[in-house]
Design a protein around this motif. Structure first.
Motif, PDB file in Angstrom:
ATOM      1  N   SER A   1      19.316   4.800  -5.381  1.00 27.98           N
ATOM      2  CA  SER A   1      19.881   5.983  -6.029  1.00 27.98           C
ATOM      3  C   SER A   1      20.206   7.128  -5.086  1.00 27.98           C
ATOM      4  N   SER A   2      20.230   6.886  -3.786  1.00 32.67           N
ATOM      5  CA  SER A   2      20.706   7.917  -2.861  1.00 32.67           C
ATOM      6  C   SER A   2      22.194   8.122  -3.115  1.00 32.67           C
ATOM      7  N   LYS A   3      22.627   9.349  -3.123  1.00 27.99           N
ATOM      8  CA  LYS A   3      24.056   9.625  -3.298  1.00 27.99           C
ATOM      9  C   LYS A   3      24.779   9.230  -2.024  1.00 27.99           C
ATOM     10  N   VAL A   4      25.879   8.527  -2.185  1.00 30.94           N
ATOM     11  CA  VAL A   4      26.670   8.111  -1.035  1.00 30.94           C
ATOM     12  C   VAL A   4      28.070   8.686  -1.141  1.00 30.94           C
ATOM     13  N   GLU A   5      28.708   8.755  -0.003  1.00 32.61           N
ATOM     14  CA  GLU A   5      30.103   9.176   0.035  1.00 32.61           C
ATOM     15  C   GLU A   5      30.877   8.107   0.784  1.00 32.61           C
ATOM     16  N   LEU A   6      31.862   7.535   0.114  1.00 31.11           N
ATOM     17  CA  LEU A   6      32.727   6.550   0.745  1.00 31.11           C
ATOM     18  C   LEU A   6      34.068   7.202   1.022  1.00 31.11           C
ATOM     19  N   THR A   7      34.542   7.025   2.232  1.00 31.32           N
ATOM     20  CA  THR A   7      35.821   7.576   2.640  1.00 31.32           C
ATOM     21  C   THR A   7      36.690   6.432   3.146  1.00 31.32           C
ATOM     22  N   CYS A   8      37.899   6.366   2.650  1.00 30.26           N
ATOM     23  CA  CYS A   8      38.835   5.339   3.098  1.00 30.26           C
ATOM     24  C   CYS A   8      39.292   5.688   4.515  1.00 30.26           C
ATOM     25  N   VAL A   9      39.065   4.769   5.455  1.00 31.18           N
ATOM     26  CA  VAL A   9      39.516   5.002   6.833  1.00 31.18           C
ATOM     27  C   VAL A   9      40.614   4.029   7.257  1.00 31.18           C
ATOM     28  N   GLN A  10      40.797   2.972   6.470  1.00 32.01           N
ATOM     29  CA  GLN A  10      41.895   2.037   6.725  1.00 32.01           C
ATOM     30  C   GLN A  10      42.305   1.417   5.409  1.00 32.01           C
ATOM     31  N   CYS A  11      43.599   1.452   5.115  1.00 31.75           N
ATOM     32  CA  CYS A  11      44.071   0.971   3.814  1.00 31.75           C
ATOM     33  C   CYS A  11      45.300   0.086   3.991  1.00 31.75           C
ATOM     34  N   PRO A  12      45.269  -1.124   3.438  1.00 32.61           N
ATOM     35  CA  PRO A  12      46.440  -2.002   3.513  1.00 32.61           C
ATOM     36  C   PRO A  12      47.663  -1.429   2.789  1.00 32.61           C
ATOM     37  N   LEU A  13      47.460  -0.526   1.856  1.00 28.64           N
ATOM     38  CA  LEU A  13      48.598   0.063   1.167  1.00 28.64           C
ATOM     39  C   LEU A  13      49.347   1.065   2.042  1.00 28.64           C
ATOM     40  N   LYS A  14      48.684   1.533   3.092  1.00 31.82           N
ATOM     41  CA  LYS A  14      49.314   2.530   3.968  1.00 31.82           C
ATOM     42  C   LYS A  14      49.947   1.904   5.212  1.00 31.82           C
ATOM     43  N   SER A  15      49.673   0.637   5.460  1.00 32.85           N
ATOM     44  CA  SER A  15      50.243  -0.036   6.627  1.00 32.85           C
ATOM     45  C   SER A  15      50.423  -1.515   6.311  1.00 32.85           C
ATOM     46  N   LYS A  16      51.643  -1.987   6.438  1.00 29.30           N
ATOM     47  CA  LYS A  16      51.897  -3.397   6.131  1.00 29.30           C
ATOM     48  C   LYS A  16      51.268  -4.351   7.143  1.00 29.30           C
ATOM     49  N   PHE A  17      50.768  -3.805   8.256  1.00 28.23           N
ATOM     50  CA  PHE A  17      50.140  -4.637   9.274  1.00 28.23           C
ATOM     51  C   PHE A  17      48.625  -4.712   9.125  1.00 28.23           C
ATOM     52  N   LYS A  18      48.067  -3.988   8.183  1.00 26.26           N
ATOM     53  CA  LYS A  18      46.620  -3.997   7.949  1.00 26.26           C
ATOM     54  C   LYS A  18      46.324  -4.816   6.701  1.00 26.26           C
ATOM     55  N   THR A  19      45.301  -5.656   6.790  1.00 25.19           N
ATOM     56  CA  THR A  19      44.917  -6.470   5.630  1.00 25.19           C
ATOM     57  C   THR A  19      43.517  -6.131   5.154  1.00 25.19           C
ATOM     58  N   GLU A  20      42.868  -5.215   5.836  1.00 27.65           N
ATOM     59  CA  GLU A  20      41.471  -4.936   5.553  1.00 27.65           C
ATOM     60  C   GLU A  20      41.284  -3.504   5.048  1.00 27.65           C
ATOM     61  N   CYS A  21      40.532  -3.370   3.946  1.00 26.12           N
ATOM     62  CA  CYS A  21      40.105  -2.060   3.468  1.00 26.12           C
ATOM     63  C   CYS A  21      38.838  -1.712   4.248  1.00 26.12           C
ATOM     64  N   VAL A  22      38.791  -0.528   4.826  1.00 23.42           N
ATOM     65  CA  VAL A  22      37.593  -0.093   5.541  1.00 23.42           C
ATOM     66  C   VAL A  22      37.174   1.250   4.979  1.00 23.42           C
ATOM     67  N   PHE A  23      35.923   1.296   4.534  1.00 26.58           N
ATOM     68  CA  PHE A  23      35.358   2.516   4.002  1.00 26.58           C
ATOM     69  C   PHE A  23      34.223   2.975   4.904  1.00 26.58           C
ATOM     70  N   LYS A  24      34.229   4.238   5.240  1.00 20.63           N
ATOM     71  CA  LYS A  24      33.107   4.836   5.946  1.00 20.63           C
ATOM     72  C   LYS A  24      32.089   5.217   4.881  1.00 20.63           C
ATOM     73  N   ILE A  25      30.842   4.848   5.092  1.00 20.52           N
ATOM     74  CA  ILE A  25      29.789   5.153   4.125  1.00 20.52           C
ATOM     75  C   ILE A  25      28.768   6.083   4.767  1.00 20.52           C
ATOM     76  N   GLU A  26      28.411   7.113   4.035  1.00 29.29           N
ATOM     77  CA  GLU A  26      27.383   8.067   4.489  1.00 29.29           C
ATOM     78  C   GLU A  26      26.547   8.472   3.294  1.00 29.29           C
TER      79      GLU A  26
END
Length: 127
Positions: free
Chosen positions: A100-125
Motif C-alpha cells: 500500500s505504499s503510494k507509487v508514481e509511475l511516469t512514462c519514459v518511453q512510449c511506442p505511440l510516440k515513436s514507430k521505432f520503439k516497441t517497449e513501454c517503459v515506466f519509471k516507478i518511484e
C-alpha cells in the motif's frame, strides 16, 4: 477513465494473488513479488513484463523501471491514447505489492510516440 479502470483492475488482481506472492517485507521479498507478477502477466498475454527495482535503504524509497514489450494495449495504427489503462494497471498492482505504499509511475518511453520503439517503459518511484 482508462487510468481509473486500469488502476482498479490492477489492485483487484494483485489483491487476489497477494497470498501466493507473500515473500515478506524486505528487499528480496519485494523483488520476488515483482518478478512473479511480471512472469504471470507475461504468460497471459498482456505483453512481456520485466521490472528493475532499486532500493534506497537510507531514504526508505524504491525506484526503478517497469517495462512492457509487445503490450496488447498499444494501438500504433489508430494512435488511440489508451495506454493510460496499462499505466493505471501497473500503478494498482505496484501499490498492493509494495504493501500500500503510494507509487508514481511516469512514462519514459512510449511506442505511440515513436514507430521505432516497441517497449513501454515506466519509471516507478514511491512517494
Amino acid at each position: 477513465i482508462f487510468f481509473n479502470s486500469g488502476y482498479e483492475s490492477g489492485k483487484n488482481f494483485a489483491e487476489s494473488r497477494k497470498s501466493d506472492w507473500d515473500f515478506g517485507y524486505n528487499i528480496e521479498g519485494f523483488k520476488l513479488k515483482f518478478n512473479e507478477w511480471c512472469k504471470f502477466d507475461s504468460n497471459v498475454g498482456w505483453g512481456k513484463f520485466s521490472a528493475n527495482l532499486e532500493f534506497n535503504e537510507e531514504s526508505d524509497s524504491i525506484g526503478g523501471t517497469i517495462c512492457i514489450n509487445e503490450a496488447f494495449i498499444v494501438d500504433n495504427k489508430n494512435k488511440r491514447k489508451i495506454c493510460s489503462f496499462i499505466r493505471g494497471y501497473c500503478d494498482g498492482v505496484a501499490e498492493v505489492l509494495l504493501n500500500s505504499s503510494k507509487v508514481e509511475l511516469t512514462c519514459v518511453q512510449c511506442p505511440l510516440k515513436s514507430k521505432f520503439k516497441t517497449e513501454c517503459v515506466f519509471k516507478i518511484e514511491t512517494k
